[in-house]
Motif scaffolding. Structure first.
Motif, PDB file in Angstrom:
ATOM      1  N   ASN A  21       0.817  -1.218   0.000  1.00  0.00           N
ATOM      2  CA  ASN A  21       0.000   0.000   0.000  1.00  0.00           C
ATOM      3  C   ASN A  21       0.849   1.265   0.000  1.00  0.00           C
ATOM      4  O   ASN A  21       0.355   2.355   0.256  1.00  0.00           O
ATOM      5  N   LYS A  22       2.120   1.126  -0.285  1.00  0.00           N
ATOM      6  CA  LYS A  22       3.008   2.286  -0.293  1.00  0.00           C
ATOM      7  C   LYS A  22       3.078   2.880  -1.696  1.00  0.00           C
ATOM      8  O   LYS A  22       3.144   2.141  -2.672  1.00  0.00           O
ATOM      9  N   THR A  23       3.105   4.194  -1.780  1.00  0.00           N
ATOM     10  CA  THR A  23       3.283   4.802  -3.104  1.00  0.00           C
ATOM     11  C   THR A  23       4.768   4.759  -3.475  1.00  0.00           C
ATOM     12  O   THR A  23       5.645   4.602  -2.620  1.00  0.00           O
ATOM     13  N   LYS A  26       6.683   7.346  -1.510  1.00  0.00           N
ATOM     14  CA  LYS A  26       7.046   6.970  -0.138  1.00  0.00           C
ATOM     15  C   LYS A  26       8.176   5.948  -0.137  1.00  0.00           C
ATOM     16  O   LYS A  26       9.068   5.987   0.706  1.00  0.00           O
ATOM     17  N   GLU A  39       7.130  15.497  -1.613  1.00  0.00           N
ATOM     18  CA  GLU A  39       5.679  15.415  -1.597  1.00  0.00           C
ATOM     19  C   GLU A  39       5.110  16.803  -1.365  1.00  0.00           C
ATOM     20  O   GLU A  39       5.429  17.461  -0.379  1.00  0.00           O
ATOM     21  N   SER A  60       4.984  10.493  -8.764  1.00  0.00           N
ATOM     22  CA  SER A  60       5.242   9.266  -7.994  1.00  0.00           C
ATOM     23  C   SER A  60       4.247   9.098  -6.844  1.00  0.00           C
ATOM     24  O   SER A  60       4.138   8.025  -6.274  1.00  0.00           O
ATOM     25  N   CYS A  61       3.495  10.147  -6.527  1.00  0.00           N
ATOM     26  CA  CYS A  61       2.470  10.015  -5.481  1.00  0.00           C
ATOM     27  C   CYS A  61       1.244   9.280  -6.013  1.00  0.00           C
ATOM     28  O   CYS A  61       0.373   8.881  -5.252  1.00  0.00           O
ATOM     29  N   LEU A  62       1.154   9.126  -7.336  1.00  0.00           N
ATOM     30  CA  LEU A  62      -0.016   8.464  -7.932  1.00  0.00           C
ATOM     31  C   LEU A  62       0.323   7.075  -8.468  1.00  0.00           C
ATOM     32  O   LEU A  62      -0.427   6.505  -9.249  1.00  0.00           O
ATOM     33  N   LEU A  64       1.614   3.204  -7.231  1.00  0.00           N
ATOM     34  CA  LEU A  64       1.951   2.325  -6.121  1.00  0.00           C
ATOM     35  C   LEU A  64       3.355   1.781  -6.368  1.00  0.00           C
ATOM     36  O   LEU A  64       3.726   1.495  -7.513  1.00  0.00           O
TER      37      LEU A  64
ATOM     38  N   ILE B  36      -5.730   5.849  -6.402  1.00  0.00           N
ATOM     39  CA  ILE B  36      -4.711   6.008  -5.364  1.00  0.00           C
ATOM     40  C   ILE B  36      -5.003   7.242  -4.503  1.00  0.00           C
ATOM     41  O   ILE B  36      -4.815   7.220  -3.288  1.00  0.00           O
ATOM     42  N   ARG B  40      -5.818   7.071  -0.517  1.00  0.00           N
ATOM     43  CA  ARG B  40      -5.082   7.925   0.407  1.00  0.00           C
ATOM     44  C   ARG B  40      -6.047   8.701   1.297  1.00  0.00           C
ATOM     45  O   ARG B  40      -5.804   8.903   2.479  1.00  0.00           O
TER      46      ARG B  40
END
Ligand code: FES
Ligand code: FES
Lengths: 156, 276
Positions: A21-23, A26, A39, A60-62, A64, B36, B40
């Motif tokens: 569940n980590k992007t 992260k 971020e 990269s926040c979008l 996984l 995503i 979140r």
């Protein structure tokens, strides 16, 4: 829950067990200590987290982290080879294209992917190209100039 | 984000099995630019993620037998920069490239945009006006549903838990001319306040609007008026009146209901003026 993935990170093949569940953002920051990637919004609006995945700029926040399996990921840290700054990095310094610097890694990665696709963008193309990256300090002018000067070097 | 189990099947069959096995607990992951963010923010809490991007056949844009087919995993940038689409359906290319930022469009897909069923989905209006069909795969085989029957309500479609959209297709028609409009507060990286696509072809006029009702909609009354009358300054004016009454917008943070009705008039007028 963890899953082991294999991918290329800044030119090096890596194998890594990552939380599912980590992007990607992260994972880069927390697991690899690559804190150049920032971020901002965490929701695809600001571009501070931009990295290059298989040649394309992505937020990269979008993504996984597990989606990186088999991919080639380039972060701002990967632009500097043997202590040699990338022409874009040099140009940002020379043109004073940053103030607080928070948006800079994302800006540079976006510009990098853009120049790879189109080595000679016009000023308008540059503006459009960085429209997914917010800067709260500079007013963009110097950023555009910094990218343009690299484009001109490509030209000559 | 809650803990999830992640699968990346390489065939449709395998993906269906996963969806059948996990039911409501599973979410399909495509471009991820919506899912995503929702995870979140805790709006989506899937226990299982079925990433469909490793299924090769979902990545194609095909132009064959007078049909254009856009696969489920085709990115918005790939659609918007596709040579054939740019030449023959520039309004669709424009709609695709109007979404999010370049980074978002490198991940987000047209089919994802449709399946999210946002009232303001930017690629919905060109596809509605193109009379597109949605291709849906399940254990019972393939079925196609006209896009205008696909949307049910805000973020609701007729899609069942154990079904996968494999793509969307429309007839490749040389006579089609179209105009896409997106009105938003910022030029880039913004959601539509109102978006629209008006098509004129040998078959008549096709008018679709987004962000003026719970789902993207076709304006059938406006279309029949246009089909029954010859285009002139007067008939355009009348068509705009009809359209502004046919839509059912609400007031929200982006605009008031009244403003939206006015924008419908303005955009329809500008679209139709292209052909006067
Ligand atoms: S942190 Fe990813 S786009 Fe803002
Ligand atoms: S330099 Fe501060 S946000 Fe761009």
């Amino acid at each position: 829950m963890k899953k082991t993935i294999n991918f290329i990170l800044n030119g090096e093949p890596v194998e890594h067990a990552v939380d599912t569940n980590k992007t990607l953002l992260k994972m880069l920051r927390e697991d690899f200590d690559l804190t150049g990637t920032k971020e901002g919004c965490g929701a695809g609006e600001c571009g501070a987290c931009t990295v290059i995945m298989d040649g394309k700029a992505v937020n990269s926040c979008l993504v996984l982290a597990v989606e990186s399996e088999g991919k080639d990921i380039l972060t701002i840290e990967g632009l500097t080879v043997n202590g040699e700054l990338d022409p874009l990095q040099t140009s940002f310094v020379e043109n004073a294209a940053l103030q607080c610097g928070y948006c800079t890694p994302g800006m540079i990665m976006t510009a990098k992917a853009m120049l790879n696709e189109n080595p000679n963008p016009s000023l308008d193309e540059i503006k459009e190209g960085i429209s997914g990256n917010l800067c709260r300090c500079t007013g963009y002018k110097k950023i555009i100039e910094a990218i343009h000067s690299v484009a001109e070097q490509n030209n000559s | 984000m809650n803990s999830v189990e992640y699968y990346s099947p390489t065939s449709l069959k395998e993906a269906l099995n996963l969806l059948a096995a996990y039911g409501e607990e599973a979410s399909i992951l495509n471009g991820g630019t919506d899912l995503i963010v929702r995870m979140r923010e805790g709006q989506s809490k899937p226990k299982v993620i079925v990433d469909i991007k490793k299924i090769d056949e979902l990545h194609k844009i095909e132009i064959e037998d007078n049909y254009v087919f856009i696969g489920a995993c085709v990115h918005l940038n790939d659609l918007g920069k596709h040579q054939y689409i740019i030449e023959k359906y520039p309004f669709l290319a424009k709609a695709a490239l109007s979404i999010g930022s370049n980074q978002v469009r490198n991940r987000a897909t047209c089919i994802g945009n449709i399946c999210n069923a946002s009232p303001l989905a930017d690629t919905a209006t060109p596809l509605l006006s193109l009379n597109a069909d949605v291709h849906i795969y399940s254990e019972n085989g393939l079925r196609t549903v006209p896009l205008n029957q696909f949307f049910v309500f805000v973020r609701k479609t007729i899609l069942k838990q154990d079904e996968i959209v494999t793509g969307i297709s429309f007839e490749d028609d040389d006579s089609i001319l179209g105009v896409f409009y997106k009105m938003s507060r910022r030029k880039e990286v913004d959601l539509s306040t109102v978006c629209s696509t008006v098509i004129k072809s040998n078959k008549g006029y096709f008018v679709s609007y987004g962000a003026v009702a719970p789902t993207p909609v076709r304006l059938y009354k406006t279309e029949s008026f246009l089909n029954e009358n010859t285009l002139s300054q007067e008939t355009i004016k009348e068509a705009c009146m009809i359209a502004s009454q046919e839509v059912s917008p609400i007031s929200d943070i982006r605009a008031t209901e009244k403003y939206r009705r006015e924008i419908v008039e303005v955009t329809l007028q500008n679209s139709l003026l292209e052909w006067l």
